[in-house]
Design an enzyme around this catalytic site. Structure first.
Site, PDB file in Angstrom:
ATOM      1  N   THR A  75      67.884  40.877  43.745  1.00  0.00           N
ATOM      2  CA  THR A  75      68.624  40.050  44.695  1.00  0.00           C
ATOM      3  C   THR A  75      67.770  38.868  45.159  1.00  0.00           C
ATOM      4  OG1 THR A  75      69.764  42.031  45.448  1.00  0.00           O
ATOM      5  CG2 THR A  75      69.915  40.106  46.856  1.00  0.00           C
ATOM      6  N   LYS A 107      70.465  54.513  39.884  1.00  0.00           N
ATOM      7  CA  LYS A 107      69.786  53.269  40.231  1.00  0.00           C
ATOM      8  C   LYS A 107      70.757  52.100  40.398  1.00  0.00           C
ATOM      9  CE  LYS A 107      66.101  50.224  38.537  1.00  0.00           C
ATOM     10  NZ  LYS A 107      66.920  49.069  38.123  1.00  0.00           N
ATOM     11  N   ALA A 275      60.502  49.708  33.199  1.00  0.00           N
ATOM     12  CA  ALA A 275      59.161  49.396  33.691  1.00  0.00           C
ATOM     13  C   ALA A 275      58.298  50.633  33.864  1.00  0.00           C
ATOM     14  CB  ALA A 275      59.253  48.648  35.015  1.00  0.00           C
TER      15      ALA A 275
END
Length: 558
Positions: A75, A107, A275
């Site tokens: 965001t 998520k 990640a």
């Protein structure tokens, strides 16, 4: 007044034709390959013609360790891109594509939120332009060709016990972590144990996100090690003869996707390695293309800075010759409270003491990021429950660490709520104070690279690895892979390998359970603790509340 959901805001947005968005960056209509009216791929031919242009400024957005309170990294990435354009800068954003696994798990998607979103939100979070399907198909083509080679006589002498190439799918499905294939008799091949990883953990995903063009893509695919012979000699994808066909499947997926923000600014959305089990950055080709077309490029790295930013610096920047001009570190007052020991249910009331205690996590990330030689600006992603005293506590703490924290209200107000951060980031990026350097040199031994990350980024006292792991690393060094960077597969919730250990722990141990060689991608994966390369769904997955309403619109995506 009720607050609109992300999907409601996205649905009400007035989208502009994608050709108009491309024109903002000087991309001719003929070089856009449209997927409907609001998204397109940028042609490889156009990208090839940009090589001699100067690069714009590269801004990395990262975050503290994620908490259930929410941080809002994507965001903020989207909001900052809009904010830079709002103050008269020519800016583009670069983010990853969403995996279906997290979308239907817990998520959520990867399009931002509130009034700082990329649209079309529904399509971007679901099938989008089919890139992940192409990657899944290419990966599994190689899997099929390996078993087929063995079925038809095994001319390469593959040791079926030493096949390292698994299968993938873009979904969270714990039942597929360990499987047996080839059951049912002679016609079905030879039985062996294998399993599935999620597509975003595939080496093919990592390769697509690090390759510079189709020729580089095919060469990297060819270098994938899929198995070993009984004499421990590696068998590659090129030996199997699959790299050409895999490149064909990936030809369109290699082209970056162009979409728009709610404020009609350009956004490249391409690639999506996880990640915590991969390197967590969008594609090199999208980032380098954006840098040739915009004066400022805002990109992000997955999860907290201990994972995504570390890999962005040590893997992506190293491999692509990139250097960030400024880093934005996203934090929230709510997350500071959680790091300070407050339960999620008790985050509402003011608690300055907990904020101050929790700031240790923020401080650790600031120190780590500065160790790469880059200036850091903290973005406080504002929630309505934040009090002035709590915000002041964060700002005072950050000032003590030689940085500054700027309150951002982009979720509620779009670019108007983040202009202060945009002005400061532009000023820092233009100031040329960055002196970027990776954490370790290429020629450092592999285990020492792991230790360097564990001690300097995670602040561990030691790395625990048995003789089998150490011997494997030595063998790869002897085979010529010692100059590769290391990709740490670790929980995103803590600096340690214990997801429940919040704050800024030190003196802990980092156990290395397994190491994997990604010879095509060009890094060694160190799997720490209990991290899984195939996630599972939670007790109540998001899929339970996703559906289509009476108007034929998608509901429940977030």
């Amino acid at each position: 007044m009720s607050v609109k959901s992300d999907i409601e805001i996205a649905r009400e947005a007035e989208k502009r034709p994608i050709q108009e968005i491309g024109a903002k960056l000087g991309i001719p209509e003929a070089d856009l390959v449209p997927y409907g009216h609001d998204k397109a791929k940028v042609s490889q031919a156009f990208i090839s013609g940009l090589k001699d242009r100067p690069n714009g400024k590269l801004i990395l957005v990262t975050a503290i360790n994620p908490t259930p309170a929410g941080e809002g990294k994507t965001t903020t990435t989207v909001g900052l891109g809009d904010g830079l354009n709002a103050i008269g800068k020519k800016a583009a954003i670069c983010i990853r594509e969403a995996s279906l696994g997290p979308c239907f798990g817990m998520k959520g998607g990867a399009a931002g939120g509130g009034y700082a979103q990329v649209i079309p939100m529904e399509e971007m979070n679901l099938h989008f332009t089919g890139d992940f399907h192409a990657i899944t198909s290419a990966h599994n083509l190689l899997s099929a060709m390996i078993d087929n080679h063995i079925y038809w006589g095994n001319a390469l002498g593959i040791d079926e016990r030493r096949i390292t190439w698994r299968r993938v799918m873009d979904m969270n499905d714990r039942a597929l972590r360990d499987t047996v294939v080839g059951l049912g008799g002679v016609a079905n091949g030879f039985s062996r144990q294998t399993g599935f990883d999620i597509t975003v953990a595939s080496e093919v995903m990592a390769i697509l996100c690090l390759a510079t063009d189709l020729a580089d893509l095919e060469a990297r695919l060819g270098r994938i090690i899929v198995a070993y012979t009984r004499e421990r000699e590696p068998i590659t994808c090129a030996d199997i003869g699959a790299s050409g066909a895999m490149t064909v499947l990936l030809k369109d997926a290699m082209q970056p996707n162009l979409v728009q923000t709610l404020e009609h600014n350009p956004a490249f959305v391409h690639g999506g390695p996880f990640a915590n089990i991969a390197h967590g950055c969008n594609s090199v080709i999208a980032t380098t293309t954006a840098l040739k077309l915009a004066d400022y490029v805002v990109t992000e790295a997955g999860f907290g800075a201990d994972l995504g930013a570390e890999k962005f610096m040590n893997i992506k920047c190293r491999k692509a010759g990139l250097a960030p001009d400024c880093v934005v570190l996203v934090a929230t007052v709510r997350a500071m409270k959680m790091n300070g020991g407050v339960a999620k249910a008790d985050l509402g009331p003011e608690n300055v003491a907990a904020v101050k205690k929790g700031c240790a996590n923020l401080g650790r990330h600031i120190e780590n990021l500065k160790s790469f030689g880059v200036p850091v600006v903290v973005a406080i992603n504002h929630f309505t429950s934040d009090t002035e005293a709590e915000i002041a506590a964060v700002q005072a703490y950050v000032a003590q660490h030689g940085s500054e924290a700027i309150v951002c209200r982009h979720w509620a107000d779009g670019s108007r709520g983040i202009e202060a951060l945009a002005r400061r980031v532009a000023e820092v990026a233009d100031g040329k104070s960055a002196q970027f350097a990776p954490l370790y040199e290429d020629d450092m031994p592999l285990f020492q690279k792991i230790e360097t990350i564990a001690t300097r980024i995670y602040r561990a006292d030691e790395v625990l690895a048995d003789k089998k792991v150490r011997d494997q690393l030595h063998a790869w060094e002897a085979a010529g892979f010692g100059n590769l960077p290391v990709c740490m597969a670790k929980t995103q919730y803590s600096f340690s390998t214990d997801p429940a250990l919040r704050g800024a722990p030190s003196g802990h141990s980092v156990p290395i359970r397994e190491v994997r060689l990604s010879a095509g991608a060009g890094f060694v994966v160190a799997i720490c603790g209990e991290i899984m390369t195939m996630p599972g769904l939670p007790r109540h997955p998001a899929a339970e509340t996703i559906g289509i309403n009476d108007a034929g619109e998608i509901e429940g995506l977030f």
